[in-house]
Structures are given as C-alpha cells and as structure tokens.
Design a protein around this motif. Sequence first.
Motif, PDB file in Angstrom:
ATOM      1  N   ASP A 105     -15.879  18.565 -37.941  1.00 44.22           N
ATOM      2  CA  ASP A 105     -14.549  18.832 -37.388  1.00 44.22           C
ATOM      3  C   ASP A 105     -14.575  18.846 -35.859  1.00 44.22           C
ATOM      4  N   GLY A 106     -13.716  18.068 -35.248  1.00 44.82           N
ATOM      5  CA  GLY A 106     -13.618  18.052 -33.791  1.00 44.82           C
ATOM      6  C   GLY A 106     -14.613  17.111 -33.125  1.00 44.82           C
ATOM      7  N   GLY A 107     -15.423  16.416 -33.920  1.00 49.14           N
ATOM      8  CA  GLY A 107     -16.408  15.517 -33.351  1.00 49.14           C
ATOM      9  C   GLY A 107     -15.806  14.231 -32.797  1.00 49.14           C
ATOM     10  N   LEU A 108     -14.537  14.013 -33.109  1.00 49.76           N
ATOM     11  CA  LEU A 108     -13.876  12.786 -32.667  1.00 49.76           C
ATOM     12  C   LEU A 108     -12.442  13.166 -32.317  1.00 49.76           C
ATOM     13  N   MET A 109     -12.056  12.890 -31.068  1.00 54.64           N
ATOM     14  CA  MET A 109     -10.721  13.301 -30.626  1.00 54.64           C
ATOM     15  C   MET A 109     -10.081  12.189 -29.806  1.00 54.64           C
ATOM     16  N   VAL A 110      -8.761  12.131 -29.859  1.00 56.56           N
ATOM     17  CA  VAL A 110      -8.022  11.267 -28.941  1.00 56.56           C
ATOM     18  C   VAL A 110      -7.306  12.207 -27.980  1.00 56.56           C
ATOM     19  N   LEU A 111      -7.534  11.996 -26.680  1.00 58.50           N
ATOM     20  CA  LEU A 111      -7.016  12.905 -25.662  1.00 58.50           C
ATOM     21  C   LEU A 111      -6.046  12.155 -24.739  1.00 58.50           C
ATOM     22  N   GLN A 315     -16.648  11.509 -48.872  1.00 58.87           N
ATOM     23  CA  GLN A 315     -16.027  11.964 -47.632  1.00 58.87           C
ATOM     24  C   GLN A 315     -16.411  11.080 -46.461  1.00 58.87           C
ATOM     25  N   SER A 316     -15.433  10.814 -45.618  1.00 62.55           N
ATOM     26  CA  SER A 316     -15.696  10.058 -44.407  1.00 62.55           C
ATOM     27  C   SER A 316     -15.822  11.028 -43.241  1.00 62.55           C
ATOM     28  N   PRO A 317     -16.997  11.081 -42.592  1.00 61.76           N
ATOM     29  CA  PRO A 317     -17.155  12.002 -41.464  1.00 61.76           C
ATOM     30  C   PRO A 317     -16.144  11.757 -40.337  1.00 61.76           C
ATOM     31  N   ILE A 318     -15.757  10.493 -40.092  1.00 58.63           N
ATOM     32  CA  ILE A 318     -14.825  10.293 -38.977  1.00 58.63           C
ATOM     33  C   ILE A 318     -13.441  10.844 -39.308  1.00 58.63           C
ATOM     34  N   VAL A 319     -13.065  10.781 -40.583  1.00 62.50           N
ATOM     35  CA  VAL A 319     -11.766  11.326 -40.982  1.00 62.50           C
ATOM     36  C   VAL A 319     -11.797  12.847 -40.864  1.00 62.50           C
ATOM     37  N   ARG A 320     -12.881  13.431 -41.354  1.00 60.42           N
ATOM     38  CA  ARG A 320     -13.043  14.883 -41.257  1.00 60.42           C
ATOM     39  C   ARG A 320     -13.116  15.311 -39.790  1.00 60.42           C
ATOM     40  N   ALA A 321     -13.806  14.518 -38.959  1.00 61.96           N
ATOM     41  CA  ALA A 321     -13.971  14.869 -37.551  1.00 61.96           C
ATOM     42  C   ALA A 321     -12.638  14.872 -36.831  1.00 61.96           C
ATOM     43  N   PHE A 322     -11.770  13.934 -37.192  1.00 61.09           N
ATOM     44  CA  PHE A 322     -10.491  13.841 -36.487  1.00 61.09           C
ATOM     45  C   PHE A 322      -9.450  14.787 -37.079  1.00 61.09           C
TER      46      PHE A 322
END
Length: 453
Positions: A105-111, A315-322
Amino acid sequence: MCGCEEPRWGWGHCAPSPMLLLSVLLSAAPFGLLGEETRQVSLEVIPDWLDPPQNLLHVRAVGTNSTLHYVWSSLGPPAVLLVATNTPYSTLSVNWSRLLSPKPDGGLMVLPKDSIQFSSALVFTRLFEFDSTNTSDAAAKPPGKPYPPYSLAKFSWNNISDSLDPATMSATFQGRPIHDPTKAFANGSLSFRVQAFSRSGRPAQPPRLLHTADTCQLEVALVGASPQGNRSLFGLEVATLGQGPDCPSVQEQHSIDDEYTPAVFQLHQLLWGSVPTGFVQWRPVAFSQKQGSRESALPCQASPLYPALAYLLPQSPIVRAFFGSQNNFCAFNLTFGASTGPGYWDQHYLSWSMLLGVGTPPVDALSPLVLGIMAVALGAPGLMLLAGGLFLLLGHKRTSETNLNFLGTPRWSFLHTLGRDEGQGECWRKGPPGIAPLPLLSPFASNGTQRPK
Ligand SMILES: *[C@@H]1O[C@H](CO)[C@@H](O)[C@H](O)[C@H]1NC(C)=O
Ligand SMILES: *[C@@H]1O[C@H](CO)[C@@H](O)[C@H](O)[C@H]1NC(C)=O
Ligand SMILES: *[C@@H]1O[C@H](CO)[C@@H](O)[C@H](O)[C@H]1NC(C)=O
Ligand SMILES: *[C@@H]1O[C@H](CO)[C@@H](O)[C@H](O)[C@H]1NC(C)=O
Ligand SMILES: *[C@@H]1O[C@H](CO)[C@@H](O)[C@H](O)[C@H]1NC(C)=O
Ligand SMILES: *[C@@H]1O[C@H](CO)[C@@H](O)[C@H](O)[C@H]1NC(C)=O
Ligand SMILES: *[C@@H]1O[C@H](CO)[C@@H](O)[C@H](O)[C@H]1NC(C)=O
C-alpha cells in the motif's frame, strides 16, 4: 430480450426501419472527439535493482491541461493502472521496497493526489483452455470441458527494456509458466503488446480499432504453445476495480459499417461510469493468423461482469500499492473461437486487441464508401428524392429474412443490421405497420447493457 437477439453471429432478423435509415443519414457527420487532440507521450521503464528483475512500464501522455498515466507491470499477474489527472505536471512516484513488500500500500502514487480525476485498473488473472470437441453450441458456457487453468501470476516474463520501441511507442511483455510440467510452452509464449499513441489514427492490422491520443492499445497473443487437445479453445479472465459498489457495465454497440473490420459490426465497450469516464473497447473478434483476415477471424465472447472476491483472484501488487486494500473487484471472461471454423489449432496462433482509455470513447464515423452506398441506395441527391424514397420504403414490407453467418456476411449486408437493437429489448419491426418507433439520434447508440442481476 427480443427475437433479434440471436443467433449471436447471425444477422438479418429485423428489417431496416425507414426512420432509422433517415436518422442515420442525418447524423452521419463525424462528431468531434472530446479530450486532447495530441499528447506528448513518453514510455519509461522504471528500473529496479532486484533479482529476478521486475517489469514496470510507465506510459505518460501529457496534454495541455491533463496527463494520463498508464502503468503496466508483470509484477504478479499482468496488470495496468489507468490514472487521469487535470494537470500537465502530475508525476508517478514509485517506492520499490514498499511495492515489493507484503503490504505494498502506498508503494505507487500519482502526485499531486488531488489532481486525479479518474483511476482504475485491469488485471489479467488467468488463461483458460477448453476442450470443445463435443461442444457444438457456440454459446455454451463454458465452451467445453475445462483443462486446468494457467495462473498468469505464475508466469515469468521477459525484460521489457529489450522490447521497448520508442519509434512505435510500444513494448511487449512476453511470458511463459514458471512451472510447465507438460512442456506446453516449451516453444510458445503469451504476450501482451502495449502501444501508446500521440494522436488519433488506426493501425494497419485488423481489427483496426480507431485510437486517439487518450488511449493505449493492448494486443494479447498466444503463440506456439502446444494445446492439450485437438480442439482447444482459449479464454482470458480479466479483473477490474468497480467505481463504488457496482461493477462497470459492458455495452454492445452496433454499427452499420464494417469497413475496417470486415463482417464485424459490433463494438464492445466496458465503461466504469457515465461518459466521459474510463473505458475499454474491443471488437468481438480474434484472429488465428498473424495476418488477421476474414478467413482467420474467430468470434470472441465476453461474459457479464460479476463482483469477484478479492482473495480468489491473484493479487496485483501495483493495484494494491495504488488503491490500498480495496475489495470491490469485478471479473469477466473472454473466450476466443468456436469448435467449428478456424481456431488456434490451425497455426498455434491467437491474437486479440483492445483499447484502454479515458474520456469519450472513440467512435467510428461512417466511411465514405458506406455513405456513398447509402446515398445511392436511397437515391438521395436531395431531400426531395429522400422523402420520395422514404415513402417507397414505408410501403415496402420486409420480404425475406436471410440468416447469414458471421463469416459469410457480405459487407453489403449492413442494411440488414439497421434496426437491430438488442439492448432496448424492442424490434423496430414490432411497431405497428407504417409507424416507425422514434429512432435513436445516433446510428451507434444502440447499446445493450449487461449488468449482473
Ligand atoms: C533489462 O534490460 C536492460 C537493457 O537491455 C538492462 O539495462 C537491464 O539491466 C535489464 N534488467 C535486468 C534487471 O536484467
Ligand atoms: C485548459 O485550461 C484553460 C484554463 O482553465 C482553459 O482556458 C483552456 O480552454 C483549457 N484547454 C483545454 C484544451 O481544455
Ligand atoms: C519507501 O518505503 C520504505 C518502507 O515503507 C520507507 O522506509 C522509505 O522511507 C520509503 N522511501 C521513500 C523514498 O519514501
Ligand atoms: C466426446 O463424445 C464421445 C462420444 O460420446 C466420447 O466417447 C468422448 O469421450 C467425448 N470426448 C470428450 C473430450 O468429452
Ligand atoms: C520445440 O521445437 C523444437 C524445434 O522446432 C522441436 O524439436 C520440439 O519438439 C518442440 N517442442 C515441443 C514441446 O513442441
Ligand atoms: C487428436 O486427433 C488424433 C487424430 O485424429 C487422435 O488420434 C487423438 O486421439 C486426438 N487427441 C485427443 C486428445 O482428442
Ligand atoms: C471464467 O471461466 C472459468 C472457467 O469456466 C470459471 O471457472 C470462472 O469462474 C469464470 N470467471 C468469471 C469471472 O466468470
């Protein structure tokens, strides 16, 4: 549903409604697309320093007032994040150590976060194989006896840096099962070719979907893998995130023009909300040869979207991360081919394409050819003649009900598809004789919406 509903690949159950013909003519002018005409597109492979290497491809499409981010990854099952922001300056931020941790969670963000106007994701979870030997019913579900599915989370993928081509703005994820006891993929692979566009256009290869600068194209191809049976059909399970409690809707649109995809008059569309929103678009056709042609065209069927339990999906880590630990997943199946006709068995080749985008989905304008034919067919150099033709048509009863097959449909049969309207549950010809129901304003607006009950 109405009597026009089936057979799925048949045509001509409804006669054209004269009013619909008229409305088609009047609304034939191509309507402008919303969104940005052109975008500054960049493809970047975001490096990690890990073993085995992980693929993370960032497609950033910058317009005057907006940026679209498409983040493709084969970390876990192949997946794409789709994020639209209302600024040309938004950026993607990746924290690899968090992304690869058990709680990404939070490993990938759009800012900046408050610039995000829309976000969702697609995850390609499983590849199915069915034995269709004893299945003659093309619409049967499942389309045959299932073999054990391949979990795409348990595939190993190539290094996408090697396939990144800045000239065509494309990259290919090519994978095969990590454990392949039957050696089915010894000479084969499943590939996901991703392509971005800086302006609108249409590729040379069928199904020649019209793209815009707001879209990305994905071509899924299964090549060279040994099927487990003589008549194997393949399917793909796709998961997505719903917006709110409901699953996205899948609409079926009909056009009267098969100029770009011979004999295919439908366009399927997954919409996450009301337009403009995120969308996925595809023609219900796949190909059993690299040179996609009418002879190698296979039907592609999509099941309705149903809510899916997150823990049952890889589970997709990028989906969970975002998105964090959300659980409003929905899933559907695509199946390619039928037990008869061309198939994967011919050349051990299967490809299917879709378009992913944000905004208003691209709409094919009627091709000049079809407009010309319609003008001639209706004898409409002027409105006077058109009105005359209309009277003739109104008095003309439907004479024959040819039931042409999907592949055998001559391209002139577009007239038969007029007035065919599944979703409204209403056949135009069911109206009282001589009185046509109020036509839809757009020839493309005949939508069938499938939602889970
Ligand atoms: C992937 O390929 C690129 C370019 O060929 C190379 O620089 C990079 O080190 C490779 N990544 C890994 C982790 O092997
Ligand atoms: C971009 O935003 C400005 C100011 O809000 C507006 O005037 C302009 O029309 C917008 N341009 C586009 C292409 O939307
Ligand atoms: C990345 O995540 C780790 C673990 O959550 C954290 O300790 C680290 O500070 C983060 N790095 C950055 C640059 O934010
Ligand atoms: C197909 O049907 C035949 C005859 O009923 C049967 O012998 C055969 O085992 C079936 N094959 C499959 C794959 O189900
Ligand atoms: C893979 O290809 C090689 C060379 O063409 C062939 O000898 C081999 O039998 C193939 N393996 C499988 C599992 O099809
Ligand atoms: C495939 O076809 C061949 C030849 O027709 C037959 O011998 C074989 O048993 C079939 N295999 C399967 C799995 O049905
Ligand atoms: C897709 O098809 C497979 C095999 O028939 C089935 O197990 C699975 O539940 C289906 N998934 C969805 C989302 O319909």
